[in-house]
Design a protein around this motif. Structure first.
Motif, mmCIF file in Angstrom:
data_model
loop_
_atom_site.group_PDB
_atom_site.id
_atom_site.type_symbol
_atom_site.label_atom_id
_atom_site.label_comp_id
_atom_site.label_asym_id
_atom_site.label_seq_id
_atom_site.Cartn_x
_atom_site.Cartn_y
_atom_site.Cartn_z
ATOM 1 N N ALA A 40 0.833 -1.211 0.000
ATOM 2 C CA ALA A 40 0.000 0.000 0.000
ATOM 3 C C ALA A 40 0.863 1.255 0.000
ATOM 4 O O ALA A 40 0.613 2.202 -0.751
ATOM 5 C CB ALA A 40 -0.932 -0.014 1.209
ATOM 6 N N SER A 100 -5.393 1.242 -3.103
ATOM 7 C CA SER A 100 -4.833 0.496 -1.975
ATOM 8 C C SER A 100 -5.782 0.340 -0.794
ATOM 9 O O SER A 100 -5.466 -0.373 0.154
ATOM 10 C CB SER A 100 -3.566 1.200 -1.483
ATOM 11 N N ALA A 145 -3.572 4.241 1.749
ATOM 12 C CA ALA A 145 -2.151 4.297 1.407
ATOM 13 C C ALA A 145 -1.276 4.757 2.569
ATOM 14 O O ALA A 145 -0.055 4.699 2.475
ATOM 15 C CB ALA A 145 -1.927 5.212 0.198
ATOM 16 N N TYR A 180 -3.255 -5.585 -0.266
ATOM 17 C CA TYR A 180 -3.100 -4.245 0.304
ATOM 18 C C TYR A 180 -3.743 -4.206 1.683
ATOM 19 O O TYR A 180 -4.883 -4.644 1.857
ATOM 20 C CB TYR A 180 -3.747 -3.188 -0.592
#
Length: 541
Positions: free
Chosen positions: A66, A121, A124, A271
């Motif tokens: 991520a 993601s 992130a 992720y």
């Protein structure tokens, strides 16, 4: 590669191009970020076992993936405008996640950048560094103005170093807190708050515990910050400094990132986000990494400033998550053979999901447009930032509900992914679990598992909680909205429009009897009855 193409994160597609980036010595790729972690030796525990190498730990891999998106996207031409920015204090091009905003356009670009990376993601994480750096940039200047310190100069040198090396920073802000009814200095165990335990000629020593640090195991450094306002007697707790993740005395106790290794985790197996408890056990911090040490008033400003920046960023993050749910819902509706144009209840549900997502995102846009200038930087409008965060915090559950509504019960009734390859059952399941004839059953099952992963799994519940409490509880946002909203201005507006509060030459006057002047009118005289004239009542006696 256009706006919809997503680069790979195994180092194969993306290579750094640092020689033509406006003098920037380094803009790492995801692969280079992962390799850079090998130079650090943090003391990390996950699920009761020590982690030898963060970069190679499978339980943390979704978190590194991520974070990696924020690195790789800076090298994609279609994303470069959003993912990089010119740092005004150095003239260098830096990653947007480390940039200090100078204009309303910068805030809008940051908001869009966070939405971009989070739609890929889920979260992130790296945008927290932007929020903390921005708040410290503001707070150090205020502190220097008030106390004649040199914190701003120290921080600027640190900021440029972080940008030049393209680091990822963990925000060590939320203390363990202990007894919530007692202030930090009155806790039975003072280590439930990070504090300065010793002052030395060359720096300070800190100890205490930060209970929730996003991405803690796979950071390069921690920015230690106060999580609340402090009184003068609690000055030791008003501390802000930078600490390498592997500094002596630092211990990280973390949870896995996402759902690594689970076959049904079609998204969060790739992720995810780890959080960690970070223990500071007499950690030495040299003066050049200390940005606040005992200045309680400025420490309070730092806390609220960070909250505003972070809530603004959270709006972009959850809008990216909303993009995932909207897209998955549309594909599931299609696979089920339904048409929103003909099935009004499905259309209404999708419109509700879109409205929720774009409503709180619109607050982020408004906060950017109505930003406040502070020294050489800008801060998003506090009211719009907090309203947007409050909306997403409380509406995350409705977003999940709507995804369930348009998807149907298959997302929880679907057999596990191993059955897709079971020769005894795969063909039979594919024959009956399909939807529209022209859409393969495998596609319907894949979308079902994605929605299950995002909205039903234990990781989905975890996402709901961090949406609710991340960046502060809903109560904290309500207080900030009330504290900053010009209620008095609205009251004065209405008072000026009604009869008993008409504005006249700057004074409030009224047409009501007895209130037409500052002193008030005298009551009308009462006419005394004629003594020679009997009243009807007297005559009747």
């Amino acid at each position: 590669m256009d706006d919809h193409d997503e680069p790979g994160h195994d180092g194969g597609l993306i290579t750094s191009n640092n020689n033509d980036r406006g003098g920037t010595p380094m803009l790492m790729t995801a692969a280079e970020y992962r390799d850079s972690l090998r130079a650090y030796k943090p003391r990390v525990f996950v699920d009761g076992t020590a982690v030898e190498s963060v970069a190679d730990e499978p339980r943390l891999a979704p978190g590194l993936n991520a974070i990696g998106i924020t690195y790789d996207y800076a090298h994609v031409p279609a994303h470069e405008r959003l993912m990089t920015a010119r740092q005004g204090t150095s003239g260098k091009t830096v990653n947007r996640m480390l940039h200090i905003d100078e204009t309303s356009a910068d805030l809008l670009a940051k908001l869009e950048a966070v939405r971009l990376v989070c739609r890929a993601s889920g979260c992130a994480q790296r945008y927290l560094a932007h929020d903390a750096l921005s708040a410290i940039f503001q707070a150090t200047r205020r502190t220097d103005d008030a106390h004649g310190t040199d914190y701003a100069q120290r921080f600027l040198a640190y900021l440029h170093d972080v940008q030049d090396r393209d680091l990822t920073l963990g925000i060590a802000m939320t203390d363990a807190k202990g007894d919530r009814s007692a202030r930090p200095g009155r806790q039975v165990n003072p280590d439930v708050y990070v504090h300065v335990s010793e002052r030395r000629p060359d720096g300070i020593v800190i100890r205490g515990t930060k209970a929730i640090v996003t991405g803690a195991p796979y950071m390069h450094e921690f920015l230690v910050m106060p999580c609340r306002t402090h009184t003068a007697e609690d000055a030791a707790f008003a501390v802000c400094c930078a600490v390498p993740v592997d500094a002596p005395g630092v211990t990280i106790v973390a949870r896995p990132a996402g759902r690594p290794g689970e076959k049904a985790a079609t998204f969060t197996g790739t992720y995810g986000q780890s959080t960690g408890v970070v223990i500071f056990d007499d950690v030495f911090v040299p003066h050049d990494r200390v940005f606040l040490a005992g200045e309680t008033e400025e420490g309070g400003f730092l806390t609220t400033s960070y909250a505003t920046h972070h809530r603004h960023s959270c709006i972009g993050a959850r809008a990216g998550f909303g993009d995932l749910l909207i897209g998955a819902g549309a594909l599931m509706i299609e696979a089920n053979g339904l048409d929103p144009d003909r099935h009004g209840h499905i259309r209404d549900a999708m419109v509700e999901l879109i409205t929720i997502t774009e409503s709180f995102y619109a607050c982020g846009v408004a906060a950017s447009v109505h930003c406040v200038q502070d020294h050489a930087s800008v801060m998003p409008d506090a009211v719009y930032s907090n309203i947007g965060k409050l909306l997403l915090a409380t509406k995350i559950y409705d977003m999940h509900r709507i995804a369930h509504q348009v998807s149907g019960g298959l997302i929880v009734a679907l057999p596990g992914p191993d059955e897709d390859h079971n020769p005894e059952t795969a063909a039979s399941l594919a024959a009956v679990l399909g939807g529209r004839p022209d859409i393969p059953a495998a596609q319907r099952l894949a979308v079902s598992r994605l929605i299950e992963d995002l909205t039903v799994s234990h990781q989905a519940g975890w996402t709901s909680v961090i949406s609710l409490h991340g960046g502060g509880s809903p109560e904290a946002m309500k207080r900030e909205i009330w504290r900053n909203y010009p209620v008095g201005e609205k009251a004065a507006l209405v008072a000026a429009l009604i009869d008993r509060g008409v504005a006249d030459e700057g004074r409030r006057v009224s047409k009501q009897p007895g209130r037409c002047c500052d002193t008030g009118c005298a009551p009308p005289e009462t006419v005394a009855p004629d003594q020679d004239h009997e009243t009807p009542a007297a005559a009747a006696e």
